[in-house]
Scaffold this motif. Structure first.
Motif, PDB file in Angstrom:
ATOM      1  N   GLU A 136       0.814  -1.218   0.000  1.00 20.30           N
ATOM      2  CA  GLU A 136       0.000   0.000   0.000  1.00 20.30           C
ATOM      3  C   GLU A 136       0.846   1.265   0.000  1.00 20.30           C
ATOM      4  N   SER A 137       2.060   1.185   0.529  1.00 18.01           N
ATOM      5  CA  SER A 137       2.917   2.377   0.599  1.00 18.01           C
ATOM      6  C   SER A 137       3.348   2.861  -0.776  1.00 18.01           C
ATOM      7  N   LEU A 138       3.176   2.027  -1.800  1.00 19.72           N
ATOM      8  CA  LEU A 138       3.572   2.418  -3.150  1.00 19.72           C
ATOM      9  C   LEU A 138       2.612   3.421  -3.786  1.00 19.72           C
ATOM     10  N   ILE A 139       1.384   3.499  -3.279  1.00 19.76           N
ATOM     11  CA  ILE A 139       0.344   4.286  -3.944  1.00 19.76           C
ATOM     12  C   ILE A 139       0.716   5.760  -4.031  1.00 19.76           C
ATOM     13  N   ASP A 140       1.320   6.307  -2.974  1.00 15.07           N
ATOM     14  CA  ASP A 140       1.703   7.725  -2.984  1.00 15.07           C
ATOM     15  C   ASP A 140       2.635   8.050  -4.136  1.00 15.07           C
ATOM     16  N   GLY A 141       3.364   7.057  -4.610  1.00 13.74           N
ATOM     17  CA  GLY A 141       4.280   7.294  -5.728  1.00 13.74           C
ATOM     18  C   GLY A 141       3.569   7.751  -6.985  1.00 13.74           C
ATOM     19  N   ILE A 142       2.303   7.344  -7.160  1.00 18.94           N
ATOM     20  CA  ILE A 142       1.551   7.770  -8.350  1.00 18.94           C
ATOM     21  C   ILE A 142       1.306   9.272  -8.297  1.00 18.94           C
ATOM     22  N   ALA A 143       0.959   9.767  -7.111  1.00 14.49           N
ATOM     23  CA  ALA A 143       0.774  11.222  -6.964  1.00 14.49           C
ATOM     24  C   ALA A 143       2.090  11.947  -7.196  1.00 14.49           C
ATOM     25  N   GLU A 144       3.194  11.378  -6.747  1.00 19.26           N
ATOM     26  CA  GLU A 144       4.497  11.994  -6.973  1.00 19.26           C
ATOM     27  C   GLU A 144       4.830  12.012  -8.464  1.00 19.26           C
ATOM     28  N   GLY A 145       4.457  10.950  -9.168  1.00 21.62           N
ATOM     29  CA  GLY A 145       4.663  10.933 -10.608  1.00 21.62           C
ATOM     30  C   GLY A 145       3.802  11.953 -11.325  1.00 21.62           C
ATOM     31  N   LEU A 146       2.560  12.103 -10.872  1.00 21.12           N
ATOM     32  CA  LEU A 146       1.646  13.085 -11.456  1.00 21.12           C
ATOM     33  C   LEU A 146       2.145  14.505 -11.241  1.00 21.12           C
ATOM     34  N   GLU A 147       2.761  14.754 -10.100  1.00 20.00           N
ATOM     35  CA  GLU A 147       3.205  16.107  -9.756  1.00 20.00           C
ATOM     36  C   GLU A 147       4.136  16.693 -10.821  1.00 20.00           C
ATOM     37  N   LEU A 186       3.288   4.492 -13.153  1.00 20.15           N
ATOM     38  CA  LEU A 186       4.294   5.556 -13.118  1.00 20.15           C
ATOM     39  C   LEU A 186       4.907   5.778 -14.501  1.00 20.15           C
ATOM     40  N   LYS A 187       5.113   4.717 -15.244  1.00 24.61           N
ATOM     41  CA  LYS A 187       5.636   4.863 -16.605  1.00 24.61           C
ATOM     42  C   LYS A 187       4.616   5.565 -17.503  1.00 24.61           C
ATOM     43  N   LEU A 188       3.347   5.309 -17.264  1.00 26.00           N
ATOM     44  CA  LEU A 188       2.305   6.035 -17.991  1.00 26.00           C
ATOM     45  C   LEU A 188       2.346   7.510 -17.638  1.00 26.00           C
ATOM     46  N   MET A 189       2.486   7.838 -16.351  1.00 17.42           N
ATOM     47  CA  MET A 189       2.561   9.234 -15.936  1.00 17.42           C
ATOM     48  C   MET A 189       3.741   9.943 -16.593  1.00 17.42           C
ATOM     49  N   ALA A 190       4.854   9.241 -16.726  1.00 16.70           N
ATOM     50  CA  ALA A 190       6.046   9.852 -17.311  1.00 16.70           C
ATOM     51  C   ALA A 190       5.816  10.277 -18.760  1.00 16.70           C
ATOM     52  N   LEU A 191       4.931   9.584 -19.461  1.00 19.20           N
ATOM     53  CA  LEU A 191       4.656   9.925 -20.857  1.00 19.20           C
ATOM     54  C   LEU A 191       3.993  11.297 -21.002  1.00 19.20           C
TER      55      LEU A 191
END
Length: 362
Positions: A136-147, A186-191
């Protein structure tokens, strides 16, 4: 939407005012605290397999393109419609399932049809990943990627739309938060990091122009807003003003203005309030791009209008369901997105007037 769901969401919405001058929000109601209780009370006509497959497809979308995220996002939205409105008529849920079946089956314009060099088929996007332990701790990484891409509208707000749906799904069902799924998202966010706002159609002479090439006027009548309530009110008002005689094409249309704002509402509800002021500024730029498009009704004809809204059985049984305008993936996301907006503010008359105008979009 159940009365309880409306109460939870509107209590949240009232606490979302006060985002101004780039400040964060304190004291927000946590939706996740109520998620389990709501799910027990309402259930869902679309089972968890839709959610899991949707997340799998989001995580593999980067193998095709940023826009391939449409496929997985539509399944996640379809699942959550069952949470919002569990008492919809069976024909509605059957229609949604038919749409999503077509998406999985390769009928979407955003999958292999757009990315012909991809080694994956549309159906393969939804396959299960090898079994992994969730974290569950990985989820915050998506928001960091979106930022990294949130300060400008990217591809009609799809960076925020896809990230928000993924975060909500994983927050409410953390067993799906595996390293493979989160890393893929996260790879999708990077695009999206260097993407334009999308493009608009500026008439026969000018054609389509990317939004980063457009200089907007200093004053164009777009409402000023810097909080959730102001954003939602502005979007509902734009829906209310829709008429067949005004036909704008570009930046995802009002469909994406709605879904972009709904995604921001959900980012706030999921606790990422530090991102919200930046996201709202970007949303207003998205809205301004759309509002400043020319009316091309004389060239393209009036805006198409359905007789019914897709929340009714009549829409799905009328024999005239529109499948153009990329509606296979957008219809379900807009059904979900509109209800998220309507539940975030207590403005019933405005909500009802805007709801009727959804016929102009779907």
């Amino acid at each position: 939407m159940t009365d309880r769901a409306k109460i939870v969401r509107r209590d949240f919405g009232k606490l979302c005012t006060g985002i101004a001058g780039g400040l964060g929000v304190g004291g927000l109601l946590s939706r996740s605290a109520d998620a389990d209780e709501l799910s027990v009370e309402t259930g869902s006509p679309l089972d968890d397999s839709y959610l899991e497959k949707g997340l799998n497809a989001l995580a593999r979308a980067h193998h095709m393109s940023s826009m391939a995220g449409h496929l997985g996002a539509s399944l996640i939205a379809g699942y959550f419609i069952g949470k919002q409105r569990p008492s919809l008529e069976p024909e509605v849920f059957n229609g949604i399932k038919d749409d999503l079946g077509r998406v999985i089956g390769g009928k979407s314009v955003f999958g292999k049809k757009m990315s012909k060099l991809s080694k994956l088929t549309d159906a393969e996007l939804f396959d299960a990943f090898p079994k992994q332990k969730s974290d569950e701790s990985l989820i915050d990484g998506i928001a960091e990627g979106l930022e990294k891409s949130i300060d400008q509208p990217r591809q009609s707000g799809h960076n925020v739309i896809f990230a928000s749906l993924a975060i909500r799904a994983l927050k409410e069902h953390p067993r799906f938060a595996t390293p493979a799924v989160v890393d893929g998202i996260l790879k999708l966010m990077a695009l999206f990091e260097n993407q334009t706002p999308g493009n608009g159609y500026y008439g026969k002479k000018k054609g389509r122009i990317y939004g980063n090439k457009i200089i907007l006027p200093d004053e164009d009548g777009t409402p000023e807003y810097d909080d959730i309530e102001g954003m939602v009110t502005a979007v509902l008002d734009e829906a209310i003003k829709l008429t067949p005689e005004t036909h704008r094409i570009g930046y995802g249309g009002l469909v994406h203005v709605i879904n972009h704002s709904a995604a921001i509402v959900n980012l706030a509800a999921d606790g990422y309030t530090d991102l919200v002021p930046r996201a709202i500024r970007s949303h207003r730029h998205h809205l301004r791009l759309w509002r400043n498009l020319p009316n091309v009704a004389d060239e393209k004809g009036p805006l198409q209008v359905s007789k019914f809204t897709p929340y009714t059985a009549d829409y799905w049984t009328s024999g005239s369901i529109p499948y153009d305008r990329a509606l296979l993936t957008h219809r379900v996301k807009t059904m979900f997105g509109f209800d998220e907006l309507a539940a975030a503010v207590d403005q019933e008359a405005r909500e009802n007037a805007a709801y009727d105008k959804l016929r102009f979009l779907m």
